[in-house]
Design a protein around this motif. Structure first.
Motif, PDB file in Angstrom:
ATOM      1  N   ILE A  12      12.763  -1.145   2.792  1.00  0.00           N
ATOM      2  CA  ILE A  12      12.008  -2.146   3.550  1.00  0.00           C
ATOM      3  C   ILE A  12      10.509  -1.941   3.346  1.00  0.00           C
ATOM      4  O   ILE A  12       9.764  -2.908   3.138  1.00  0.00           O
ATOM      5  N   LEU A  13      10.046  -0.699   3.389  1.00  0.00           N
ATOM      6  CA  LEU A  13       8.618  -0.422   3.172  1.00  0.00           C
ATOM      7  C   LEU A  13       8.181  -0.813   1.760  1.00  0.00           C
ATOM      8  O   LEU A  13       7.082  -1.348   1.570  1.00  0.00           O
ATOM      9  N   LYS A  14       9.021  -0.578   0.765  1.00  0.00           N
ATOM     10  CA  LYS A  14       8.692  -0.985  -0.600  1.00  0.00           C
ATOM     11  C   LYS A  14       8.614  -2.502  -0.705  1.00  0.00           C
ATOM     12  O   LYS A  14       7.706  -3.040  -1.337  1.00  0.00           O
ATOM     13  N   MET A  15       9.547  -3.193  -0.075  1.00  0.00           N
ATOM     14  CA  MET A  15       9.542  -4.656  -0.109  1.00  0.00           C
ATOM     15  C   MET A  15       8.301  -5.217   0.583  1.00  0.00           C
ATOM     16  O   MET A  15       7.800  -6.275   0.203  1.00  0.00           O
ATOM     17  N   ALA A  16       7.814  -4.508   1.576  1.00  0.00           N
ATOM     18  CA  ALA A  16       6.627  -4.945   2.308  1.00  0.00           C
ATOM     19  C   ALA A  16       5.343  -4.580   1.571  1.00  0.00           C
ATOM     20  O   ALA A  16       4.253  -4.919   2.016  1.00  0.00           O
ATOM     21  N   GLY A  17       5.479  -3.866   0.442  1.00  0.00           N
ATOM     22  CA  GLY A  17       4.309  -3.487  -0.342  1.00  0.00           C
ATOM     23  C   GLY A  17       3.593  -2.260   0.194  1.00  0.00           C
ATOM     24  O   GLY A  17       2.464  -1.972  -0.188  1.00  0.00           O
ATOM     25  N   MET A  18       4.239  -1.545   1.080  1.00  0.00           N
ATOM     26  CA  MET A  18       3.611  -0.371   1.673  1.00  0.00           C
ATOM     27  C   MET A  18       3.928   0.908   0.898  1.00  0.00           C
ATOM     28  O   MET A  18       3.328   1.941   1.142  1.00  0.00           O
ATOM     29  N   LEU A  19       4.886   0.852  -0.007  1.00  0.00           N
ATOM     30  CA  LEU A  19       5.231   1.972  -0.881  1.00  0.00           C
ATOM     31  C   LEU A  19       5.479   1.410  -2.271  1.00  0.00           C
ATOM     32  O   LEU A  19       6.005   0.309  -2.407  1.00  0.00           O
ATOM     33  N   SER A  20       5.138   2.182  -3.288  1.00  0.00           N
ATOM     34  CA  SER A  20       5.482   1.746  -4.637  1.00  0.00           C
ATOM     35  C   SER A  20       6.848   2.321  -4.990  1.00  0.00           C
ATOM     36  O   SER A  20       7.367   3.200  -4.302  1.00  0.00           O
ATOM     37  N   ASP A  21       7.427   1.844  -6.077  1.00  0.00           N
ATOM     38  CA  ASP A  21       8.729   2.348  -6.502  1.00  0.00           C
ATOM     39  C   ASP A  21       8.680   3.834  -6.845  1.00  0.00           C
ATOM     40  O   ASP A  21       9.671   4.518  -6.793  1.00  0.00           O
ATOM     41  N   ASN A  22       7.488   4.327  -7.197  1.00  0.00           N
ATOM     42  CA  ASN A  22       7.357   5.718  -7.623  1.00  0.00           C
ATOM     43  C   ASN A  22       6.945   6.659  -6.498  1.00  0.00           C
ATOM     44  O   ASN A  22       6.794   7.844  -6.727  1.00  0.00           O
ATOM     45  N   ASP A  23       6.698   6.135  -5.301  1.00  0.00           N
ATOM     46  CA  ASP A  23       6.240   6.984  -4.205  1.00  0.00           C
ATOM     47  C   ASP A  23       7.326   7.946  -3.749  1.00  0.00           C
ATOM     48  O   ASP A  23       8.486   7.586  -3.628  1.00  0.00           O
ATOM     49  N   THR A  24       6.890   9.177  -3.517  1.00  0.00           N
ATOM     50  CA  THR A  24       7.736  10.190  -2.903  1.00  0.00           C
ATOM     51  C   THR A  24       6.869  10.871  -1.854  1.00  0.00           C
ATOM     52  O   THR A  24       5.634  10.790  -1.917  1.00  0.00           O
ATOM     53  N   PRO A  25       7.457  11.555  -0.889  1.00  0.00           N
ATOM     54  CA  PRO A  25       6.631  12.265   0.093  1.00  0.00           C
ATOM     55  C   PRO A  25       5.671  13.249  -0.565  1.00  0.00           C
ATOM     56  O   PRO A  25       4.515  13.360  -0.163  1.00  0.00           O
ATOM     57  N   GLU A  26       6.118  13.946  -1.625  1.00  0.00           N
ATOM     58  CA  GLU A  26       5.257  14.913  -2.305  1.00  0.00           C
ATOM     59  C   GLU A  26       4.082  14.218  -2.979  1.00  0.00           C
ATOM     60  O   GLU A  26       2.943  14.688  -2.915  1.00  0.00           O
ATOM     61  N   LEU A  27       4.362  13.081  -3.631  1.00  0.00           N
ATOM     62  CA  LEU A  27       3.301  12.334  -4.308  1.00  0.00           C
ATOM     63  C   LEU A  27       2.291  11.799  -3.295  1.00  0.00           C
ATOM     64  O   LEU A  27       1.084  11.862  -3.524  1.00  0.00           O
ATOM     65  N   THR A  28       2.765  11.325  -2.178  1.00  0.00           N
ATOM     66  CA  THR A  28       1.866  10.818  -1.138  1.00  0.00           C
ATOM     67  C   THR A  28       0.972  11.939  -0.617  1.00  0.00           C
ATOM     68  O   THR A  28      -0.236  11.746  -0.451  1.00  0.00           O
ATOM     69  N   ARG A  29       1.542  13.129  -0.383  1.00  0.00           N
ATOM     70  CA  ARG A  29       0.724  14.268   0.078  1.00  0.00           C
ATOM     71  C   ARG A  29      -0.312  14.642  -0.974  1.00  0.00           C
ATOM     72  O   ARG A  29      -1.458  14.949  -0.657  1.00  0.00           O
ATOM     73  N   ALA A  30       0.078  14.606  -2.254  1.00  0.00           N
ATOM     74  CA  ALA A  30      -0.866  14.931  -3.333  1.00  0.00           C
ATOM     75  C   ALA A  30      -2.005  13.910  -3.372  1.00  0.00           C
ATOM     76  O   ALA A  30      -3.168  14.271  -3.578  1.00  0.00           O
ATOM     77  N   LYS A  31      -1.678  12.641  -3.169  1.00  0.00           N
ATOM     78  CA  LYS A  31      -2.716  11.599  -3.155  1.00  0.00           C
ATOM     79  C   LYS A  31      -3.695  11.833  -2.005  1.00  0.00           C
ATOM     80  O   LYS A  31      -4.907  11.654  -2.157  1.00  0.00           O
TER      81      LYS A  31
END
Length: 165
Positions: A102-121
């Motif tokens: 649902i978050l990806k469909m809403a444009g709030m996450l990309s297909d490549n997002d992971t919790p680790e990647l988000t923390r790194a960003k």
């Protein structure tokens, strides 16, 4: 001849077709008709239908119409089903996957997002902010040598990032 299909508008291969070919594309997707039945629907021979089906524009138009139908007809029901899974699934993994979808469909996450990647960003954004603050403070202090040194240091860091990725 009155069409049994709803009128839609837009641009692309489907909309480049004439009315009879659009009707055939719609019927190919929404009904299970033979070439003869498709021909009878629009007043052409089944041989003409077979030729139309081989035409590149018709092929691309069919793909576009499938996407239109999927988006307009099936997506709302799919989202409702995913939401239902998120709320009611016994498995926490299914709930998480549903929420992520649902978050990806809403444009709030990309297909490549992971919790680790988000923390790194977030870590990178924080580091960039600290560097910008240090540069601004150095410039306020008026030390051009320090600014130059900091710039050279940052250039070396960026070179290292580019070589490491």
């Amino acid at each position: 001849m009155k069409s049994k299909f709803p009128k839609i508008s837009g641009s692309g291969p489907f909309f480049d077709l004439n009315g009879r070919k659009q009707t055939v594309v719609k019927a190919m997707i929404e009904q299970d008709l033979s070439d003869k039945e498709l021909g009878n629907l629009v007043g052409v021979s089944d041989r003409t239908i077979r030729n139309w089906k081989k035409d590149d524009l018709m092929i691309r138009a069919k793909l576009q119409y499938q996407q239109i139908i999927a988006k307009d007809t099936y997506t709302p029901e799919a989202v409702k089903h995913i939401y239902h899974l998120m709320l009611n699934a016994k498995s926490e993994m299914v709930q998480l996957q549903s929420a992520t979808t649902i978050l990806k469909m809403a444009g709030m996450l990309s297909d490549n997002d992971t919790p680790e990647l988000t923390r790194a960003k977030v870590r990178k954004a924080n580091a960039d902010a600290r560097v910008a603050e240090a540069r601004a403070k150095t410039m306020e202090d008026g030390s051009n040598d320090a600014v130059s040194l900091l710039d050279r240091f940052l250039d070396k860091l960026e070179e290292g990032d580019h070589h490491g990725s």
